[in-house]
Scaffold this active site. Structure first.
Site, PDB file in Angstrom:
ATOM      1  N   THR A  48       1.119   4.273  -2.932  1.00 39.60           N
ATOM      2  CA  THR A  48       0.958   5.722  -2.736  1.00 39.60           C
ATOM      3  C   THR A  48       2.163   6.482  -3.248  1.00 39.60           C
ATOM      4  O   THR A  48       2.033   7.602  -3.758  1.00 39.60           O
ATOM      5  CB  THR A  48       0.735   6.070  -1.257  1.00 39.60           C
ATOM      6  OG1 THR A  48       1.913   5.790  -0.476  1.00 39.60           O
ATOM      7  CG2 THR A  48      -0.446   5.317  -0.681  1.00 39.60           C
ATOM      8  N   LYS A  49       3.355   5.903  -3.126  1.00 39.52           N
ATOM      9  CA  LYS A  49       4.555   6.607  -3.583  1.00 39.52           C
ATOM     10  C   LYS A  49       4.648   6.613  -5.099  1.00 39.52           C
ATOM     11  O   LYS A  49       5.121   7.577  -5.701  1.00 39.52           O
ATOM     12  CB  LYS A  49       5.798   5.983  -2.950  1.00 39.52           C
ATOM     13  CG  LYS A  49       5.876   6.212  -1.439  1.00 39.52           C
ATOM     14  CD  LYS A  49       5.785   7.691  -1.113  1.00 39.52           C
ATOM     15  CE  LYS A  49       5.851   7.972   0.369  1.00 39.52           C
ATOM     16  NZ  LYS A  49       5.825   9.436   0.664  1.00 39.52           N
ATOM     17  N   VAL A  97       0.837  -1.202   0.000  1.00 41.09           N
ATOM     18  CA  VAL A  97       0.000   0.000   0.000  1.00 41.09           C
ATOM     19  C   VAL A  97       0.874   1.255   0.000  1.00 41.09           C
ATOM     20  O   VAL A  97       0.634   2.195  -0.768  1.00 41.09           O
ATOM     21  CB  VAL A  97      -0.956   0.004   1.206  1.00 41.09           C
ATOM     22  CG1 VAL A  97      -1.790   1.278   1.216  1.00 41.09           C
ATOM     23  CG2 VAL A  97      -1.867  -1.216   1.159  1.00 41.09           C
ATOM     24  N   TYR A  98       1.896   1.266   0.840  1.00 39.23           N
ATOM     25  CA  TYR A  98       2.812   2.404   0.887  1.00 39.23           C
ATOM     26  C   TYR A  98       3.445   2.628  -0.487  1.00 39.23           C
ATOM     27  O   TYR A  98       3.499   3.757  -0.991  1.00 39.23           O
ATOM     28  CB  TYR A  98       3.894   2.140   1.931  1.00 39.23           C
ATOM     29  CG  TYR A  98       4.919   3.234   2.070  1.00 39.23           C
ATOM     30  CD1 TYR A  98       4.650   4.373   2.829  1.00 39.23           C
ATOM     31  CD2 TYR A  98       6.170   3.119   1.467  1.00 39.23           C
ATOM     32  CE1 TYR A  98       5.597   5.376   2.973  1.00 39.23           C
ATOM     33  CE2 TYR A  98       7.119   4.122   1.606  1.00 39.23           C
ATOM     34  CZ  TYR A  98       6.836   5.241   2.362  1.00 39.23           C
ATOM     35  OH  TYR A  98       7.783   6.232   2.497  1.00 39.23           O
ATOM     36  N   ALA A  99       3.908   1.554  -1.106  1.00 41.96           N
ATOM     37  CA  ALA A  99       4.532   1.660  -2.421  1.00 41.96           C
ATOM     38  C   ALA A  99       3.554   2.208  -3.452  1.00 41.96           C
ATOM     39  O   ALA A  99       3.927   3.021  -4.309  1.00 41.96           O
ATOM     40  CB  ALA A  99       5.054   0.293  -2.862  1.00 41.96           C
TER      41      ALA A  99
END
Length: 258
Positions: free
Chosen positions: A158-159, A154-156
């Site tokens: 968003t980035k 999920v973090y990836a």
């Protein structure tokens, strides 16, 4: 011949640094002030301390109230501070879980700050920069926009999304003199990475993955931020600036505990 000695100068500029209370945002705020910018320090915690620190060093700064999760807060802040020449946005959150275990609520929480928060900022301050005929927007993406590991899905996302939004806005506002760029850190010693630092094996694995053999310090992002804020980067827009100690230049993998 042109005198290039002042191309990094930010004299007469106003910069809004969102996330100025700590970590990379704190370092960026100090660095921008040292190069002559008036700095508006924004965060949900710690912004007043950063502004005071800048003032104690002889710089011009003030703290402002701004919540990236609240569109009204961003609009109200923009109305109070007026035109800014530079916008820096550094805040992010993460939920380290395998994708099959991520709940809708966790997904929404990460997306809401990391992506929608940046969209809200770009929408308001990008329009103001368009109207004034120029400006520099500096967002923080990550190496996770292009390389990933278990628990970072999920973090990836968003980035990667932040990077693509920066590129899209760069293409949309280029003719208006507004530049938009994304900085991509590797592993940095900030509160966001405390869980990794608490695990010696994990910490060392990340240090050794960098070709420099160590983590980055927040202060090492001052140079890239000042560069992108200044006339030194007058022909740089839509870029993905890796500041990762060579992480993505070398192969290797470590599967962290989740």
């Amino acid at each position: 011949m042109r005198d290039f000695s002042q191309i990094f100068s930010l004299d007469g500029k106003t910069a809004l640094v969102v996330g100025a209370g700590r970590g990379i945002g704190h370092a960026a705020a100090l660095g921008l002030a040292d190069f002559g910018s008036r700095v508006l320090c924004a965060d949900i915690d710690g912004a007043e301390d950063t502004a005071s620190e800048i003032s104690s060093r002889g710089g011009a700064a003030e703290s402002v109230a701004l919540d990236m999760l609240d569109p009204d807060s961003i609009r109200e802040t923009a109305g109070r501070v007026g035109a800014v020449d530079v916008l820096v946005s550094s805040p992010s959150i993460n939920v380290r879980k395998r994708l099959l275990d991520v709940t809708d609520e966790e997904f929404d929480r990460v997306i809401d700050l990391n992506m929608k928060g940046n969209l809200r900022l770009m929408r308001v301050f990008g329009e103001r920069m368009r109207q004034q005929g120029g400006g520099s927007i500096i967002l923080f993406s990550s190496i996770r926009a292009t390389v990933v590991e278990p628990g970072q899905g999920v973090y990836a996302a968003t980035k990667a999304g932040t990077l693509q939004m920066a590129r899209a806005l760069a293409s949309e506002l280029g003719e208006d003199g507004v530049r938009v760029n994304a900085i991509a850190p590797g592993v940095v010693d900030t509160p966001l990475t405390q869980k990794i630092k608490d695990d010696p094996e994990w910490y060392e694995a990340y240090a050794s993955k960098s070709v420099l053999g160590r983590w980055a310090e927040p202060e090492e992002f001052v140079g890239p931020v000042v560069y992108l804020a200044s006339e030194a980067s007058s022909y740089v827009t839509g870029s993905y600036m890796l500041v990762d100690g060579g992480w993505t230049a070398a192969d290797g993998r470590f599967e962290p505990p989740l």
